[in-house]
Write an enzyme that holds these catalytic residues in place. Structure first.
Site, short mmCIF file in Angstrom:
data_model
loop_
_atom_site.label_atom_id
_atom_site.label_comp_id
_atom_site.label_asym_id
_atom_site.label_seq_id
_atom_site.Cartn_x
_atom_site.Cartn_y
_atom_site.Cartn_z
N ASP A 116 -8.33 -26.56 -7.08
CA ASP A 116 -8.77 -27.22 -8.03
C ASP A 116 -8.01 -27.21 -9.32
O ASP A 116 -8.72 -26.78 -10.36
CB ASP A 116 -10.34 -27.96 -8.25
CG ASP A 116 -11.00 -28.08 -7.08
OD1 ASP A 116 -10.74 -29.13 -6.05
OD2 ASP A 116 -11.75 -27.00 -6.48
N HIS B 61 -15.61 -19.87 -2.64
CA HIS B 61 -16.65 -19.84 -3.30
C HIS B 61 -17.11 -18.52 -3.65
O HIS B 61 -17.53 -17.72 -4.93
CB HIS B 61 -18.10 -20.77 -3.25
CG HIS B 61 -17.65 -22.17 -2.90
ND1 HIS B 61 -17.52 -22.75 -1.58
CD2 HIS B 61 -17.45 -23.18 -3.45
CE1 HIS B 61 -17.39 -24.20 -1.92
NE2 HIS B 61 -17.43 -23.95 -3.01
P1 AMP Z 1 -16.29 -27.19 -5.41
O1 AMP Z 1 -18.14 -26.31 -5.27
O2 AMP Z 1 -15.56 -27.51 -3.71
O3 AMP Z 1 -16.73 -28.16 -6.81
O4 AMP Z 1 -16.00 -26.17 -6.31
C1 AMP Z 1 -16.24 -24.89 -7.12
C2 AMP Z 1 -15.60 -23.47 -7.39
O5 AMP Z 1 -15.11 -22.93 -6.02
C3 AMP Z 1 -14.55 -24.11 -8.54
O6 AMP Z 1 -14.01 -23.73 -9.09
C4 AMP Z 1 -12.91 -24.37 -7.02
O7 AMP Z 1 -11.91 -24.44 -7.34
C5 AMP Z 1 -13.15 -23.43 -6.23
N1 AMP Z 1 -13.17 -23.27 -4.64
C6 AMP Z 1 -13.82 -24.16 -4.12
N2 AMP Z 1 -12.15 -23.92 -3.10
C7 AMP Z 1 -11.63 -22.93 -3.32
C8 AMP Z 1 -10.54 -21.66 -2.26
N3 AMP Z 1 -10.43 -22.02 -1.41
N4 AMP Z 1 -10.12 -21.30 -2.81
C9 AMP Z 1 -10.85 -20.38 -4.05
N5 AMP Z 1 -11.34 -20.97 -5.40
C10 AMP Z 1 -12.11 -22.56 -4.10
#
Ligand code: AMP
Length: 285
Positions: free
Chosen positions: A150, A37
């Site tokens: 994702d 994030h």
């Molecule tokens: P989430 O809070 O899991 O819904 O993710 C929020 C954002 O962070 C989304 O755009 C995800 O694709 C991104 N994200 C989650 N995990 C990762 C990671 N390991 N590397 C890069 N971006 C990530």
């Protein structure tokens, strides 16, 4: 760092920022932040004068038997991490502020959301695209930054932005991993030490597919086979799907002639984990 909890106040702020001629970079998240994030937020910092991040565990993208109730939450800790980036504005609405009684409008991207995770999580992407469309209308960003972790979500949002003429640029960012290859995820917090070890088989399987591709394999089934050979060495994990599909349309392919994404979803104990890798064939000649 300013914390805003209502859509009306956020819209008012964003209008003022835009009137001042400043650009807004936006990172939507569900919180329980990690380096993945934060890498998106730092990219926002590089691109725009004002960085807005949202923390919202979106109920409409969880199925009835999924982990909405127990999704990890740590707002104070998240704020401390965002302050380091630094993020300028945190938008953290309550569910009732985002979905007042009577709401009945959905945004649905048809084709791209059918396969992969969409086939196993009915309604999930409809929840994602609806909340992201709402957040875009509330935050009014110039840039919105999403992780390739994702991958299907990224493609669905890119399609939505095109189809509905959202006036902003989607910025994709690479997956951030632990040094041993495990893709960072808020859901990794659910894993026991033994499960974390098993979870490594996802990134290892993708590495095996990468080696197969580097050795010249262009049959998507060969990439899947190489990955499966690694996954089957960890019988404790339950494979939901593994596919090698066109990285733009996410449609099936007979041969890799354009970038291909190998995408995996598994259950490790009670935790559902996803990972993917994109391989690009060199130009002919
Ligand atoms: P989430 O809070 O899991 O819904 O993710 C929020 C954002 O962070 C989304 O755009 C995800 O694709 C991104 N994200 C989650 N995990 C990762 C990671 N390991 N590397 C890069 N971006 C990530």
């Amino acid at each position: 760092m300013k914390i805003i909890t209502t859509p009306a106040e956020m819209q008012c702020r964003s209008d003022a920022i835009r009137r001042a001629g400043k650009r807004i970079a936006f990172v939507p998240t569900m919180g329980f932040l990690h380096e993945g994030h934060l890498s998106l937020m730092r990219e926002g910092r590089r691109r725009a004068e004002v960085v807005v991040a949202s923390i919202f565990v979106n109920p409409t993208q969880f199925g009835p038997n999924e982990d909405f109730g127990r999704y990890p939450r740590a707002f104070e800790r998240d704020c401390a991490l965002m302050q380091e980036v630094p993020v300028d504005i945190v938008f953290a609405p309550a569910p009732e502020a985002m979905y007042p009684a009577g709401a009945q409008t959905w945004v649905e991207v048809a084709e791209i959301t059918k396969g992969l995770c969409g086939a196993h999580r009915p309604g999930h992407f409809r929840g994602v695209t609806t909340v992201v469309a709402k957040l875009f209308n509330i935050v009014k960003p110039h840039y919105a930054i999403f992780g390739e972790k994702d991958f299907q979500q990224l493609r669905a949002i890119q399609r939505m932005v095109k189809d509905l003429n959202f006036d902003l640029e989607i910025v994709p960012m690479p997956t951030v991993r632990e040094s041993d290859g495990l893709a960072l995820s808020s859901r990794n917090a659910y894993l026991s030490a033994a499960e974390r070890e098993r979870a490594l088989s996802l990134s290892r399987a993708l590495e095996a597919a990468r080696r197969e591709f580097a050795a010249g394999a262009r049959d998507p089934r060969a990439l899947v086979r190489a990955a499966c050979a690694v996954l089957s060495a960890t019988p404790e994990i339950r494979l939901e799907y593994i596919e090698a599909v066109d990285s733009e349309s996410l449609a099936s392919i007979a041969r890799v002639e354009r970038p291909v994404v190998v995408a995996i979803a598994t259950h490790v104990g009670k935790t559902r984990l996803i990972d993917n890798a994109v391989f690009t064939p060199p130009p002919p000649g």
